[in-house]
Design an enzyme around this catalytic site. Structure first.
Site, PDB file in Angstrom:
ATOM      1  N   GLU A 282      51.348  35.105  20.257  1.00  9.93           N
ATOM      2  CA  GLU A 282      50.768  35.645  19.024  1.00  9.93           C
ATOM      3  C   GLU A 282      51.558  35.137  17.811  1.00  9.93           C
ATOM      4  OE1 GLU A 282      48.575  39.633  19.312  1.00  9.93           O
ATOM      5  OE2 GLU A 282      50.426  40.132  18.246  1.00  9.93           O
ATOM      6  N   GLU A 285      50.521  31.713  17.170  1.00 10.36           N
ATOM      7  CA  GLU A 285      49.188  31.717  16.561  1.00 10.36           C
ATOM      8  C   GLU A 285      49.282  32.077  15.077  1.00 10.36           C
ATOM      9  OE1 GLU A 285      46.454  34.428  18.425  1.00 10.36           O
ATOM     10  OE2 GLU A 285      44.808  33.855  17.097  1.00 10.36           O
ATOM     11  N   CYS A 302      46.212  43.920  21.133  1.00 14.28           N
ATOM     12  CA  CYS A 302      46.647  44.519  22.400  1.00 14.28           C
ATOM     13  C   CYS A 302      46.048  45.891  22.684  1.00 14.28           C
ATOM     14  CB  CYS A 302      48.162  44.566  22.513  1.00 14.28           C
ATOM     15  SG  CYS A 302      48.996  44.607  20.961  1.00 14.28           S
ATOM     16  N   SER A 322      43.668  38.159  16.729  1.00 13.57           N
ATOM     17  CA  SER A 322      44.409  37.196  17.538  1.00 13.57           C
ATOM     18  C   SER A 322      43.629  36.944  18.821  1.00 13.57           C
ATOM     19  CB  SER A 322      45.780  37.777  17.885  1.00 13.57           C
ATOM     20  OG  SER A 322      46.301  37.110  19.001  1.00 13.57           O
ATOM     21  N   LYS A 361      42.094  50.900  28.734  1.00 18.42           N
ATOM     22  CA  LYS A 361      42.500  49.773  29.583  1.00 18.42           C
ATOM     23  C   LYS A 361      41.581  49.616  30.778  1.00 18.42           C
ATOM     24  CE  LYS A 361      46.023  48.110  27.352  1.00 18.42           C
ATOM     25  NZ  LYS A 361      45.983  46.734  26.841  1.00 18.42           N
ATOM     26  N   GLU A 364      38.876  47.644  29.434  1.00 16.81           N
ATOM     27  CA  GLU A 364      39.342  46.281  29.182  1.00 16.81           C
ATOM     28  C   GLU A 364      39.355  45.469  30.477  1.00 16.81           C
ATOM     29  OE1 GLU A 364      42.882  44.648  26.454  1.00 16.81           O
ATOM     30  OE2 GLU A 364      43.595  45.406  28.368  1.00 16.81           O
ATOM     31  N   GLU A 369      34.529  38.862  30.184  1.00 13.31           N
ATOM     32  CA  GLU A 369      35.259  37.625  29.883  1.00 13.31           C
ATOM     33  C   GLU A 369      36.640  37.597  30.528  1.00 13.31           C
ATOM     34  OE1 GLU A 369      34.183  39.884  27.731  1.00 13.31           O
ATOM     35  OE2 GLU A 369      35.722  40.405  26.266  1.00 13.31           O
ATOM     36  N   CYS A 501      50.658  53.500  21.696  1.00 13.76           N
ATOM     37  CA  CYS A 501      50.376  53.725  23.123  1.00 13.76           C
ATOM     38  C   CYS A 501      51.054  54.979  23.674  1.00 13.76           C
ATOM     39  CB  CYS A 501      50.827  52.529  23.941  1.00 13.76           C
ATOM     40  SG  CYS A 501      50.238  50.984  23.270  1.00 13.76           S
TER      41      CYS A 501
END
Ligand SMILES: Cc1cc2nc3c(=O)[nH]c(=O)nc-3n(C[C@H](O)[C@H](O)[C@H](O)COP(=O)(O)O)c2cc1C
Ligand code: SF4
Ligand code: FES
Lengths: 570, 405, 136
Positions: A282, A285, A302, A322, A361, A364, A369, A501
């Protein structure tokens, strides 16, 4: 100041204080149910009623402010009787045969109704149960709703609306048909629910809980053909002990690892490792975007709740996110490539399990993808259940270390678990890569703490890097609107849950701001205890690049560690 | 003794050219004087709660801020009540005149009238009346050459009795679920869109206008010390001639109202509900009391909205109880637990009793306990009064109900 | 938006389509800066709004106390039998939706029945069936 008398005790309280809070100051806890300190006043359950002198009717103490000279009595016979009757009425509509269902209920060991029953001295329910006969909502990958258990306290409605700024739930209908539901009862999975699970923390009952995957994990663990690898997120280690009766704030990393090994996982890796990796990717990036005129501000990727949020509500900003996968997905992808290849294990035989503070999560891990990176995402609570089921005395267990290859981490990675942590971790690395010097004051306090939106400017060489951090989706929304209105930043950290989190929807119950603060302290304590404080110092990360990926942002890194996003309507 | 016609006009007369003579007079008066006149009349709210109207207006006038609202409550939904519809359909311009006058008195430039959605005819009539008044410039900027501007908007209810409660009604105008608000703050301080707002019943506002025409004194001379003026009574149920009648307070007893206006009962009288289904019943021996707030309160009931429902022998008591219970169960907004769960539970207990063929004393005790809880702990007037009828029937007909088994 | 017109708009949509379709809910949500979930919560609160299509004729029969005393039960059962539907249901041919409702404010003239916007008073069972048959 206002003079009041509560149960014979005279005291002075500030104007505007509710009877409930005034009583607290007099060291009297009035029972409540729909009340929640962090939410607006609802005044619906009426459990908190008290007698006020010269008032014909009982008064809801959560909603009524004290008046000069008010005389309050909190447990007269009338009050006690009324509270008990309300409780009986409520329980009778809670779920058919609550008596039995407590055994199978997700909240069997921390149900607010059970607690209340004790506080009210309930010894008998004179009313038989009314079956509401509604069907459960299984439409979501992350969260199950069992409306028959719902008592309409509106805590989830308010939490979703006020703290998360979404409003996935509403009260629908009127009279006996009044229910908490989603838009046209379509189910959470078919709407703009972001799976953050904050509603679970709001709910006093078992009406909301995560979709359980621990049975699937047991199956994998007992399947001799499977090689089961587990990873644990930064925030889990500072919360898990609470599920075993410890006070919030205990760092529990090594015992947790030891317990996971006893459960039979073949390898225990640390999501902190891939958090460090995330910073490498990241950070690269970000530098690329700044140097090459890419889309700014760059937004972190994230928090899966946040990702689904932006896909629904701000799809025009998807290019700002990102492209890095989250640490969970990165680690999963590497287990099934780097680790598999190194150890000659066919990737089909590997099952990757992750222990996450998060319900999103689960969603996710199922995103098309990225399918296959992670097989099952369990919440902190689910891990606690598994440990309890085996009967491991986890509190007194000899600690163990993570397995090598993807088990080492820096202090920068562990602070990922708290709001501002990703930003701080990134700054530590970006600053050093760009300037060749260490960030002055490596503890970058402006982005720490529970303030909803935090801003900071850091001089990085010639560049003044403008950064912002938001946590809790209503704050995220505010920050997004600021950006939309033209406010300029380079880098922004977004976290769906209040506190980051550590306040995630998969964390032990209760999770509230007080608890979150304690976990936050533990996170920063753990950072200090790390040998390495910066992601790029993590030797296993360096090894990964040397042996496998080449350099950050390489073609291979892109293939394994980056992803893309999908605009979703409302 | 006949009707005392103070605000009820002859339906046959044509008021279509009515041009607000009272407003013309009032608009030249000082606001304080208008309010003083209302206070002198002793007028109390006719929507059920009976709050002194002059005082309400005075409090609203004194509230700081220049954005205020007057809201006319025409959500009439309590079974047995139809006087407001009578006024809206027959003398809409008088109702409107009352609204504008109240707006003037409290300093509100915007008014709303919330008419229940089922009153299709009244809605059409009143919307026409608003259009007419706008054309005649009786509503709009600087009306009647004064510096007072006033706009009036009609809101159609959506079919929810609880919206008759003033805080629920405000929520409904705002486009929300029509649930009650926690009071205080009261609408006078913090009402529609957070601004000071007065909510008044249709009858109250119509009477107020008439009071300003005939003088507060004239009105105060009617009725008794504590119940001044007149009241529209809606007579229904087992009477020969149901309808809307205007009664001078204290001039007639309940029995006289039933006998003279209603031309007697259709069967042998069993009991009377003096103020709609949210009031306690009165038995035959309690009917010889003057029709006043105080006399009805003295025998443990209330005159509520003015709905007098007469019930004669021959009905199944349990069925009647279930009917009223169903009304409250269906109509609770569902917000507070005692009202939502309590009314649902009472309905089920009554239904079970029907199935079992009668009551046990345990059932009775349960229903009474629940009734007490709803009364003491419910959030708004709907819940607080929901068990008045049922509770009083259980009390007065205990033996009859127990004997059924 | 503080225009006090949400109820009016809902009534208009209800009248136009016989119910309040989803795309209209979405439009309202945009207009009033509310979530569509919240608008749905509002709509479902009120008995006169429907989120599923209703029949061409919306039949409402009052069954509150004053009407009950005047034997509205007979009308209710008569109509239920004739149409073959219960309260809240629509006939298969989508012609009638039946609703047994609370007080319609014509308590002195009960039993009372409404067909769309039109009110019928002193309705007997026979009269009710005749009215239904005349619905074209
Ligand atoms: C459940 C409930 C229903 C009510 N229905 C009405 C109504 O239909 N019309 C009305 O004027 N007031 C009704 N009220 C009383 C109003 O809350 C309010 O007191 C009244 O409109 C004030 O006007 P007034 O002072 O002129 O009576 C109701 C109250 C409750 C609690
Ligand atoms: S689901 Fe839980 S939090 Fe939500 S209203 Fe029901 S009981 Fe309350
Ligand atoms: S009771 Fe039926 S119209 Fe009022």
């Amino acid at each position: 100041m206002i003079n009041v008398t509560i149960d014979g005790q005279k005291l002075q309280v500030p104007e505007g204080t509710t009877i409930l809070n005034a009583a607290k100051m007099a060291h009297i806890k009035i029972p409540t149910l729909c009340y929640s300190e962090e939410l607006s006043i609802y005044g619906g359950c009426r459990i908190c009623v008290v007698e006020v002198e010269n008032e014909r009717l009982l008064q809801p103490s959560c909603a009524v402010a004290v008046k000069e000279g008010m005389v309050v009595k909190t447990h007269t016979p009338k009050v006690r009787e009324v509270r008990k009757t309300i409780f009986e009425l409520m329980i009778a509509s809670h779920d058919l045969g609550c008596k039995l269902n407590c055994l199978t209920c997700s909240r069997g060991d921390n149900c607010d109704l059970q607690r209340l029953a004790q506080e009210l001295g309930i010894r008998e329910i004179r009313l038989n149960a009314l079956d509401k006969n509604m069907s459960n909502d299984y439409s979501s990958y992350s969260i199950v709703r069992e409306p028959n258990k719902c008592i309409s306290c509106h805590r989830c409605v308010r939490r979703c609306e006020e703290i998360q700024g979404i409003g996935i739930f509403t009260k629908a209908n009127r009279g006996p048909a009044a229910v908490i539901t989603t838009f046209k009862n379509k189910g959470m999975g078919n709407l703009e629910c972001v799976n953050c699970g904050q509603c679970i923390h709001a709910c006093p009952t078992g009406a909301l809980h995560e979709v359980y995957h621990y049975e699937n994990v047991w199956d994998a663990l007992h399947d001799p053909t499977k090689h089961v690898v587990v990873q644990t997120a930064p925030a889990v280690r500072v919360a898990l002990a609470e599920a075993f009766g410890e006070k919030p704030g205990r760092i529990f990393t090594e015992q947790m690892v030891a317990a996971l090994k006893r459960l039979g996982f073949d390898k225990v890796f640390d999501t902190d490792f891939s958090a460090d990796l995330t910073i490498m990717e990241e950070g690269t990036e970000l530098l690329g975007r700044i140097q090459n005129g890419g889309t700014l501000p760059m937004l972190t990727s994230c928090s899966p709740g946040w990702i689904k949020f932006i896909e629904h509500f701000y799809p025009e900003f998807l290019d700002n996110i990102s492209s890095c996968k989250s640490p969970q997905q990165m680690l999963g992808a590497l287990v099934k490539s780097y680790y598999a290849e190194k150890n000659n294990i066919p990737k089909e035989d590997i099952v990757v399990v992750s222990i996450m503070p998060c319900t999103a999560k689960k969603y996710e891990a199922r995103r098309p993808e990225m399918t296959g990176d992670v097989d099952y995402a369990l919440t902190t609570r689910e891990l606690a259940m598994m440990i309890k089921e085996v009967g491991i005395d986890v509190l007194n267990l000899e600690g163990e270390d993570y397995d090598k290859l993807m088990g080492s981490s820096s202090g920068a990675a562990v602070i990922f678990g708290a709001t501002g942590g990703v930003m701080e971790a990134a700054l530590r690395t970006v600053y050093e890569i760009l300037t060749g010097e260490e960030l002055p004051g490596i503890d970058f306090t402006p982005v720490r703490g529970i303030e909803g939106i935090k801003e900071a400017e850091v001089k990085v060489g010639d560049l003044t890097l403008k950064a912002a951090v938001a946590h809790g989706l209503s704050n995220v929304r505010r920050l997004m609107n600021m950006i939309r209105d033209g406010k300029e930043y380079h880098f922004i950290e977004m976290m769906a849950c209040p506190g980051g989190c550590i306040g995630g929807g998969g964390q032990p119950i209760p999770t509230d701001m007080e608890v979150v603060k304690k976990r936050m302290e533990a996170i920063y304590e753990s950072d200090l205890a790390h040998g390495y404080r910066k992601s790029h110092e993590n030797p296993e990360v360096q090894q990964l690049y040397d042996e496998y990926l080449g350099k950050p942002g390489s073609h291979k890194a892109h293939k394994l560690l980056h992803t893309h996003y999908t605009p979703r309507g409302l | 003794m006949g009707e005392t016609l103070f605000l009820k006009r002859k339906v046959s007369e044509d008021y279509s050219h009515y041009d607000f003579p009272i407003l013309k007079k009032v608009i030249k008066m000082r606001r304080e004087d208008v309010i003083a006149e209302i206070k002198a009349s002793g007028l109390k709210g006719r929507g059920g709660a009976g709050f002194p109207t002059g005082l309400k207006w005075e409090l609203a006038l004194k509230e700081p801020g220049d954005e205020k609202y007057i809201i006319c409550n025409a959500d009439e939904g309590e079974p047995g009540t139809f006087k407001d519809r009578f006024l809206l359909e027959n003398t809409p311009l008088q109702v409107m005149e009352g609204i504008i006058i109240a707006g003037y008195a409290i300093g509100a430039n915007k008014g709303y009238i919330y008419i229940r959605g089922e009153y299709a005819k009244a809605i059409n009539i009143f919307q026409d009346a608003i259009n007419h008044a706008k054309e005649e410039k009786l509503i709009g900027d600087s009306i009647l050459d004064s510096d007072f501007s006033f706009d009036l908007q009609l809101v159609k209810g959506g079919g929810a009795y609880v919206c008759g409660d003033e805080t629920s009604l405000i929520n409904s105008i705002e486009g929300n679920r029509g649930i009650s608000r926690i009071t205080p703050p009261y609408p006078i301080q913090n009402g529609l869109y957070g601004k000071p707002s007065v909510v008044n019943n249709v009858e109250t506002l119509t009477a107020a206008a008439e009071i300003l025409a005939q003088g507060g004194k004239t009105y105060a001379n009617l009725g008794t010390d504590k119940s001044k003026g007149t009241k529209l009574v809606c007579l229904s149920g087992d009477v020969k001639e149901p309808g809307v009648y205007e009664v001078e307070f204290g001039a007639m007893t309940l029995r006289e109202i039933i006998d003279e206006f209603g031309k007697g009962t259709t069967g042998e009288l069993k009991f009377v509900i003096p103020g709609g289904v949210s009031t306690a019943i009165l038995t035959d021996d309690q009917l010889d009391i003057p029709y006043t707030y105080e006399d009805i309160a003295n025998v443990g009931s209330g005159l509520g909205s003015g709905a007098v429902v007469v019930v004669s022998e021959g009905h199944d008591l349990l069925e009647l109880l279930q009917n009223v219970s169903r009304f409250f169960m269906d109509e609770t907004c569902g917000t507070c637990f005692p009202c939502r769960e309590g009314n649902r539970r009472v309905y089920h207990l009554l239904k079970e009793a029907v199935n079992k063929g009668g009551f046990t004393s345990d059932d009775m005790k349960l229903i009474k306990d629940i009734g007490k809880t709803i009364y003491l702990a419910a959030r708004c007037g709907l819940g607080q009064t929901s068990m008045c009828f049922i509770g009083s029937v259980l009390e007065k007909y205990t033996d009859e109900l127990l004997a059924r088994r | 938006m503080n225009d006090g017109r949400m109820m009016e708009k809902l009534h208009n949509i209800q009248t136009t389509y016989g119910y309040i379709p989803e795309n209209e809910i979405e439009k309202l949500a945009d207009e009033y800066a509310m979530s569509k979930t919240k608008v749905y919560g509002v709509i479902s609160f009120y008995s006169m709004f429907h989120t599923e299509p209703t029949g061409k004729y919306l039949i409402r029969i009052c069954n509150s106390l004053s009407c009950h005393l005047n034997r509205s039960d007979d009308v209710v059962t008569g109509v239920q039998e004739y149409l073959g539907v219960e309260s809240g249901e629509t006939t298969e041919d989508k012609k009638y939706t039946l609703e047994i409702v609370e007080c319609l404010g014509h308590c002195g003239e009960g039993p009372v029945m409404m067909v769309n916007d039109k009110i019928y008073t002193h309705v007997s069972k026979a009269a009710a069936l005749k009215i239904l048959k005349e619905c074209m």
